[in-house]
Write a protein that holds these residues in place. Structure first.
Motif, short mmCIF file in Angstrom:
data_model
loop_
_atom_site.label_atom_id
_atom_site.label_comp_id
_atom_site.label_asym_id
_atom_site.label_seq_id
_atom_site.Cartn_x
_atom_site.Cartn_y
_atom_site.Cartn_z
N LYS A 322 0.84 -1.20 0.00
CA LYS A 322 0.00 0.00 0.00
C LYS A 322 0.87 1.26 0.00
O LYS A 322 0.54 2.26 -0.64
N MET A 323 1.99 1.20 0.71
CA MET A 323 2.91 2.33 0.73
C MET A 323 3.56 2.51 -0.64
O MET A 323 3.75 3.63 -1.12
N GLN A 324 3.90 1.42 -1.27
CA GLN A 324 4.52 1.48 -2.60
C GLN A 324 3.55 2.01 -3.65
O GLN A 324 3.94 2.69 -4.60
N ALA A 325 2.26 1.72 -3.45
CA ALA A 325 1.25 2.26 -4.38
C ALA A 325 1.19 3.79 -4.27
O ALA A 325 0.96 4.48 -5.27
N GLU A 326 1.40 4.31 -3.06
CA GLU A 326 1.39 5.76 -2.85
C GLU A 326 2.72 6.37 -3.27
O GLU A 326 2.77 7.48 -3.80
N PHE A 327 3.82 5.62 -3.05
CA PHE A 327 5.17 6.11 -3.35
C PHE A 327 5.89 5.09 -4.23
O PHE A 327 6.62 4.22 -3.72
N PRO A 328 5.71 5.14 -5.54
CA PRO A 328 6.31 4.15 -6.44
C PRO A 328 7.83 4.08 -6.35
O PRO A 328 8.43 3.05 -6.70
N GLU A 329 8.46 5.15 -5.87
CA GLU A 329 9.93 5.13 -5.74
C GLU A 329 10.40 4.10 -4.72
O GLU A 329 11.60 3.81 -4.63
#
Length: 504
Positions: A322-329
């Motif tokens: 879920k964090m990666q979805a918000e922050f693709p970096e």
């Protein structure tokens, strides 16, 4: 018939007493909303009026509690045939009444006015990195709180009297034993970690993360955890906090665009406080049975969610995508790297609210010792920055360069909250004891990994939240865990977790 008549008289007496206490409680809750407003949204120019408003409510509340009618009710109910819940209500109000009636209304009003005016001075002193701006107010507050303690119990250690304001049923001796055990058993572990060659992924979350995107993410996390938005809200504040009632339990957090973990853990921490408040019985609102059981228990709930949920591998298995979805970096970050980054032990951190689980307690011990010395008169206010810095150098091997990152970092003294700090460590210790007991019945990691938080919440509601102040702190701990309060579970948890992480 006579017995029935006596029971009816007692019931009527109790009902009149309860109505009075509900009005008293509502005055205090209204003041709480004004304090939240002052720290979150009030314009800076509002301080003169707000200090008078809070002072007036404080005086009204004090007068309602200490009025002769309250005392008459308590005396009449002292030997009445009450059930367990009624007895607990009378016990809690009696404790408050006895303390309050020993303190003149004028002093209560002066303390309230001074603390209201202290907040902007502390804030300015911190912003300008100048302790001298806050020092005169701090000196006044120390004198006022000494005077307060003298009125409550002239024969007791004044710091113990102030500590009892926040934790009345675990005495200062218990707090001292816990802090001593933590210092003696955690410092060697911290030293071993400092000497360890373990290569943790401490830079997994390096980069710049816009504040609005962080806020969107932590709101999603609150959704995932089960925060009741119908009875709560999220805002920002310089020093995150939670406040309110079971019908309106608000959280605040803060954002640093270079530290997304800071906002996440802060938000989860305050969620723990708020979910305890939201879990208090609705039908007991306005009475002690609808209020939380003092600060050590309250802190146990925030530390449980922050550390025993939010810093677990299971949590990162759930939340990293879920964090990666918000922050693709962050797409290349693994669960293990996220877990390591969330649990690193810092050897150079000066800020309590940014501290890891182990060194955090050294931050608490420093504050505990400094404010004890202040209240006893062994330390002058003007010497606080130097003594503070010396203790950081002694206990953590680092020395603040500024007052802002030193003795001005916490808001508590501007509130007149001397004796508050030990409850943070007591709460952390209790969180580990509750967690260990819960894991005997629930597969906590599996529930967290699957995002099934309802069972965890139901367990806490049943064993902690739903009791309000029915039990004293020591009795509640035994009720929830089956044994007396102990630091052994926290020490065991810390040694196992960080020993495995750092291979020590």
């Amino acid at each position: 018939m006579a017995t029935d008549a006596a029971a009816e008289t007692e019931r009527s007496e109790y009902e009149r007493f309860l109505e009075r206490i509900q009005r008293y409680t509502n005055v205090g809750n209204a003041a709480g909303v004004l304090r939240w407003d002052q720290e979150v949204v009030m314009p800076e120019g509002g301080t003169p009026a707000r200090s008078q408003q809070l002072s007036a409510l404080s005086a009204v509340s004090h007068e309602m509690l200490t009025d002769e009618e309250t005392g008459d009710h308590l005396d009449a109910l002292e030997d009445a045939d009450l059930d367990q819940e009624q007895t607990a209500v009378v016990r809690e109000v009696r404790r408050e009444y006895d303390r309050a009636t020993s303190v003149p209304t004028e002093l209560v009003e002066e303390i309230s006015k001074t603390t209201s005016e202290a907040h902007p001075k502390w804030k300015r002193a911190k912003e300008e990195d100048d302790f001298s701006i806050f020092a005169p107010t701090l000196e006044t507050l120390v004198e006022l709180k000494r005077e307060y303690a003298e009125h409550v119990d002239p024969d007791a250690d004044p710091y113990a009297v102030l500590f009892a304001e926040y934790e009345p049923y675990l005495d200062l001796g218990t707090a001292d034993l816990v802090l001593t055990q933590l210092r003696e058993e955690l410092v060697p572990l911290i030293d071993d970690i400092a000497d360890s060659d373990a290569d943790l992924a401490t830079s997994a979350f390096s980069g710049q993360f816009p504040e609005d995107e962080q806020e969107s993410f932590v709101r999603d996390v609150l959704d995932e955890l089960g925060y009741d938005w119908e009875r709560g809200r999220l805002d920002t504040a310089p020093h995150p906090f939670s406040s309110g009632t079971q019908f309106d339990a608000r959280v605040t957090t803060r954002f640093d665009e270079s530290d997304p973990l800071g906002a996440l853990t802060s938000t989860i921490h305050e969620f723990g406080h708020a979910t305890y408040t939201q879990g208090l019985p609705d039908d007991q609102y306005g009475t002690p049975l609808g209020q939380s059981r003092d600060l050590s228990v309250h802190e146990s709930q925030s530390r449980f969610w922050e550390n025993h949920v939010g810093r677990t591998r299971a949590f990162w298995e759930l939340i990293l995508p879920k964090m990666q979805a918000e922050f693709p970096e962050l797409n290349d970050v693994t669960v293990e790297e996220a877990y390591e980054a969330a649990n690193q032990v810092y050897d150079d951190n000066l800020i309590r609210v940014e501290a890891d689980e182990l060194t955090y307690h050294m931050h608490i011990i420093i504050r505990y010792e400094v404010e004890q010395a202040l209240i006893s008169g062994d330390l002058d206010v003007e010497d606080v920055p130097e003594v503070w810095n010396d203790k950081y150098e002694e206990y953590l091997g680092i020395r603040p360069d500024t007052d802002a990152e030193g003795c001005l970092q916490d808001i508590h003294w501007s509130h007149g909250s001397f004796g508050y700090f030990p409850t943070y460590s007591l709460g952390s210790v209790l969180a580990a004891q509750i967690d260990a007991t819960m894991r005997e019945e629930l597969d906590v990691d599996a529930l967290v990994r699957d995002g099934e938080f309802d069972e965890i919440m139901d367990y806490l509601n049943e064993h902690v939240h739903g009791h309000g102040c029915l039990y004293t702190t020591d009795d509640l701990i035994e009720e929830a865990t089956g044994e007396p309060f102990t630091a052994d579970y926290f020490v065991e948890y810390a040694e196992e977790k960080f020993g495995e992480l750092y291979d020590v």
